[in-house]
Design a protein around this motif. Structure first.
Motif, mmCIF file in Angstrom:
data_model
loop_
_atom_site.group_PDB
_atom_site.id
_atom_site.type_symbol
_atom_site.label_atom_id
_atom_site.label_comp_id
_atom_site.label_asym_id
_atom_site.label_seq_id
_atom_site.Cartn_x
_atom_site.Cartn_y
_atom_site.Cartn_z
ATOM 1 N N GLU A 229 0.876 -1.140 0.223
ATOM 2 C CA GLU A 229 0.090 0.186 -0.070
ATOM 3 C C GLU A 229 0.985 1.319 -0.210
ATOM 4 O O GLU A 229 1.799 1.370 0.765
ATOM 5 N N ILE A 230 0.399 2.284 -0.924
ATOM 6 C CA ILE A 230 1.112 3.341 -0.872
ATOM 7 C C ILE A 230 0.009 4.550 -0.783
ATOM 8 O O ILE A 230 -1.059 4.202 -0.918
ATOM 9 N N GLU A 231 0.526 5.785 -0.876
ATOM 10 C CA GLU A 231 -0.668 6.754 -0.858
ATOM 11 C C GLU A 231 -1.454 6.639 -2.308
ATOM 12 O O GLU A 231 -1.044 6.619 -3.442
ATOM 13 N N GLY A 233 -3.084 4.205 -3.481
ATOM 14 C CA GLY A 233 -3.100 3.100 -4.325
ATOM 15 C C GLY A 233 -2.119 2.078 -3.657
ATOM 16 O O GLY A 233 -1.745 1.855 -2.517
ATOM 17 N N PHE A 234 -1.405 1.189 -4.537
ATOM 18 C CA PHE A 234 -0.473 0.035 -4.218
ATOM 19 C C PHE A 234 0.731 0.156 -5.188
ATOM 20 O O PHE A 234 0.627 0.780 -6.447
ATOM 21 N N GLN A 235 1.851 -0.267 -4.768
ATOM 22 C CA GLN A 235 2.927 -0.619 -5.560
ATOM 23 C C GLN A 235 2.897 -2.013 -5.895
ATOM 24 O O GLN A 235 3.083 -2.895 -4.698
ATOM 25 N N LEU A 236 3.181 -2.748 -7.048
ATOM 26 C CA LEU A 236 3.284 -4.130 -7.147
ATOM 27 C C LEU A 236 4.696 -4.605 -7.388
ATOM 28 O O LEU A 236 5.154 -4.110 -8.494
ATOM 29 N N VAL A 237 5.159 -5.414 -6.346
ATOM 30 C CA VAL A 237 6.407 -5.808 -6.619
ATOM 31 C C VAL A 237 6.534 -7.275 -6.655
ATOM 32 O O VAL A 237 5.685 -7.957 -6.341
ATOM 33 N N TYR A 245 4.731 -2.374 -11.157
ATOM 34 C CA TYR A 245 3.762 -1.407 -11.311
ATOM 35 C C TYR A 245 3.403 -0.431 -10.135
ATOM 36 O O TYR A 245 3.685 -1.018 -9.169
ATOM 37 N N ARG A 246 2.804 0.657 -10.461
ATOM 38 C CA ARG A 246 2.386 1.516 -9.473
ATOM 39 C C ARG A 246 0.768 1.804 -9.754
ATOM 40 O O ARG A 246 0.799 2.429 -10.985
#
Length: 291
Positions: A229-231, A233-237, A245-246
């Protein structure tokens, strides 16, 4: 000069009085999240499912976040309260309480703590949650419509939400138009050529279909992407870990905008799919995302 001023004061007082009279009974639904912040995974220990069940048991109409909402709730998000379970446990006791907030993130009701001395997490959370729900029972919830809530429609959404909704709608419309154009090209057939002077009609030549590539969802995808989780949305690692992806949240359930591109990621059945254009070709790939 005093009359207009007095009218403004009276109107303001009436408005404030209407809102101050809103109670928990004026909300028709309760939306239960798929994951509480203090848990590691979605519906861990079946606590979210239990929360939905207990709300229904105590007379509320609960819906799970991300599910298909009733028609009136889809049009008016303010008909529902957002439920949350907070963990205030210590070394000796498991302590949970329930919060209910309106569509403007304003706290409407908060229960006392439900407690348990069980050592096993699942049993402790289950018992403490049931104890917290018992504190809702004296409310004797019974839905009573309130015009100040029922009159709200999606037209009152914030400009940011409306902008995201419009952007998603336009993106989907553009994709549909491109599909229709390609289908029209595929069905177009060359007119028969007529030779003179024999006036001989030639057989129609086979028409080469333009490439309309729509990759089907791939089963058994092994490359797992983990959502962090980021501000907004999400970042996919991946397992490196490397950010692949972000993605940004939208006003639609299970639909995300891919940062830095015109692609979208959405849920199709039980799979996550990324959809984008390569030139005139619509690409669709499956993603194995773990939230």
């Amino acid at each position: 000069m005093k009359t207009p001023f007095l009218s403004i004061i009276v109107a303001s007082f009436i408005t404030l009085s209407a809102f101050s009279q809103i109670s928990i009974n004026n909300y028709k639904y309760v939306i239960v999240p798929e994951k509480f912040d203090f848990l590691k995974t979605q519906d861990e220990f079946q606590l979210n499912s239990l929360t939905k069940f207990l709300f229904n048991k105590y007379g509320f109409e609960a819906v799970m976040e991300g599910s298909e909402y009733p028609a009136d709730l889809a049009l008016n998000r303010c008909l529902a309260l957002d439920a949350d379970v907070l963990n205030e446990s210590n070394l000796f006791k498991t302590k949970l309480k329930i919060e209910l907030k309106d569509c403007n993130d304003k706290l409407v009701h908060e229960t006392g703590l439900g407690e348990s001395r069980e050592k096993e997490y699942k049993k402790a959370y289950n018992f403490a949650l049931r104890e917290a729900f018992k504190k809702l029972e004296p409310l004797n919830y019974n839905y009573v419509p309130n015009e100040s809530i029922t009159s709200i429609t999606t037209a009152t959404q914030s400009p940011a939400k409306k902008e995201v909704t419009q952007e998603i709608a336009e993106l989907k419309k553009e994709i549909q138009n491109l599909k229709k154009e390609k289908q029209a090209e595929v069905t177009a057939v060359e007119k028969p050529k007529v030779e003179t002077p024999e006036v001989k009609v030639q057989e129609p030549k086979p028409v080469k279909q333009p490439e309309v590539k729509e990759t089907s969802v791939i089963e058994g995808v092994s490359n797992v992407l983990y959502a962090q989780e980021i501000e907004n949305g999400f970042q996919l690692v991946d397992s490196s870990p490397k950010v692949v992806y972000r993605i940004k949240k939208t006003n639609l359930n299970d639909v995300f905008l891919v940062e830095g591109s015109s692609a979208i990621i959405y849920k199709k059945g039980n799979d996550w799919v990324i959809e984008y254009y390569t030139g005139a070709t619509l690409e669709q790939e499956a993603l194995n995302i773990k939230f």
